[in-house]
Design a protein around this motif. Sequence first.
Motif, short mmCIF file in Angstrom:
data_model
loop_
_atom_site.label_atom_id
_atom_site.label_comp_id
_atom_site.label_asym_id
_atom_site.label_seq_id
_atom_site.Cartn_x
_atom_site.Cartn_y
_atom_site.Cartn_z
N GLU A 54 87.60 -80.13 30.30
CA GLU A 54 86.50 -79.70 29.70
C GLU A 54 86.38 -80.14 28.26
O GLU A 54 87.11 -80.25 27.57
CB GLU A 54 86.07 -78.19 29.80
N CYS A 84 83.65 -78.35 26.38
CA CYS A 84 83.01 -77.03 25.84
C CYS A 84 82.56 -76.10 27.09
O CYS A 84 82.95 -76.35 28.21
CB CYS A 84 81.71 -77.33 25.25
N TYR A 121 79.28 -73.07 28.26
CA TYR A 121 78.10 -73.42 28.54
C TYR A 121 77.29 -71.97 28.78
O TYR A 121 77.99 -71.07 29.17
CB TYR A 121 77.64 -74.34 29.48
N PRO A 145 75.37 -76.63 27.07
CA PRO A 145 76.45 -76.79 26.50
C PRO A 145 76.56 -75.85 25.09
O PRO A 145 75.77 -76.02 24.30
CB PRO A 145 76.85 -78.18 26.34
N PRO A 174 73.17 -82.20 22.39
CA PRO A 174 74.14 -82.54 23.40
C PRO A 174 74.11 -83.88 24.20
O PRO A 174 73.43 -84.91 23.41
CB PRO A 174 73.44 -81.83 24.74
N ALA A 221 77.56 -79.68 32.40
CA ALA A 221 77.42 -78.84 31.30
C ALA A 221 78.73 -78.28 30.54
O ALA A 221 78.88 -78.53 29.21
CB ALA A 221 76.93 -77.61 31.65
#
Length: 558
Positions: free
Chosen positions: A28, A30, A32, A54, A64, A89
């Motif tokens: 990943e 981030c 969200y 996100p 984003p 996301a």
Amino acid sequence: MIEPPVKRSFAGAVLDYLGTRYVGAGPETCSYTTQAIQIPMRDGIELAADFYEPELPHGERETPTGLILIQCCYGRGAGISFLNARVFAARGFQALFVSTRGTSGSGGVFDPGSNEQSDSQDIVVWMRQQPWYHGSFATLGPSYLGYSQWALLHDPPTDCVAAVIPVAPHDQAWHAWGTGSFRLDRASWSDMMSKRDDEKSSFLSRLANIPGLSFLRSPELERAVGGLPLEDSLQKYFGDRAPWLFEYLQHPDVDDVYWTSRRHHVALERAKIPILLISGWYDTFTTQTIHQFKYLHERGVNVSLIVGPWTHVQGSGLYSVPDKLDFLGEHLTKDGKYKHPPARIFVTGSEQWRSMPTWPPPTESKTLYLQENNSLGFKPPVPDASPASFIFDPLAPTPSIGGNQMSAGGRVDDSAYADRSDVLVFTSEPLSEDLEVLGALSVHLIHESDPPFADLFVRISEVDAYGVSHNITQLYRALEPSRDTSQPLILELQDCAHRFRVGTRVRLIVAGGSFPMYARSLGTVEDRVRSDKTVAQKHTVTISGGVSQLILPANPAD
């Protein structure tokens, strides 16, 4: 009242982490938030949606990676949202996950395929008015979610810049009645959809109706599908549920005006954006996906095709998340890494992926002739070879075994066909060298039936060194009763990519039905879904003179 965004929970993060490991999506970037939203339609109803935003780390890009629109009739729960929203996301994409009209909190009545074209346009109009909209979006989602994308592309928005469409039809009529017989997985799918919000149904009952879990299917539904007249039998089972199913049954003509809003070939004529198509050789919509690729590729559209050794559920996204991420990153930001050639094809038999500039590739034809003694050979049979025949009994129909079923499909052991008296099986001698076929195999038969109201199911399988048969490709067709039986009946099977290894044998299977994949032929002039009168049908295939053949699109490199 607008609900505030909600941060991802610890349980949600754990689920995302475990899911990511399973689908190979990579780390990943981030976390969200999720926000519940209501989207107004032109007729006043509102669609329920979740908006994924996100949480970009400080110092990263201010906007984003891009926005993805997903329209779904199967709810917005953890499992389906992971593959179609959350995994994206957590890698910097916004995702708007919208429930189809009449499902999972969305207003209106669910009428499969009829409202997606107008509703998707209204969603886009609403998106453009939102402060988080940055000027462009892509679409995503398999199966019915993919159908919704084709409905949107019927009138392509100028700010829609890419689409990822796995295992999805663009034409509902083609799937339901395209063979001339009714596709009975429409009944099991309708059963699932009509129970989706039934809180009284047990967990196992709802689980039983998930495509791919046919071992839990209701025996009551199986009896209903097997009853005659079919329409009456299904009506007793469904009652007032799934009214659309009975509309399907009442409109067998694919050109009927009823189907107009459910057919989107126009989208293939108008689409100009990059499109990633994903399918499996054993998917229920493989034929439509291959057609989509060929049509778009011939138009010069930037279209890519991936076909794996997958069923419908497998092709929906379990094995293609990295490709989707790369494709969307490339076309939403122009700094992604989707550099694959137009076609990436899994060749069964050799069990390897191939990259190709198009599909199908150039091939040369090789012919196998139907012979006496249930054999296939590269030389024509003797001039006085006897015809082959079998009898199809509608009251004991030939069963569906594997193949392109919504459930219970796939590559399976279909050796049982060779032991049935209502099936013709022609098998070659063990091959002395490898034979690779790429594209559509065709079967030419001098064939007649008595009475003339009959269907044909044709399959190509491979027999291994132990005598076990496994399916490769197939075709079903309801025959035209008035056809000229002195002329060859030409049957073009679904595309395939398979390498018959040395020592294996090619098998051609010919039957008069495949039940419960398709509504059986009753052998009469009466409507097959409204009659209970049946007549057994004698099928006869002429062999002498080499008039009945199997044409193979062989790899010229072999």
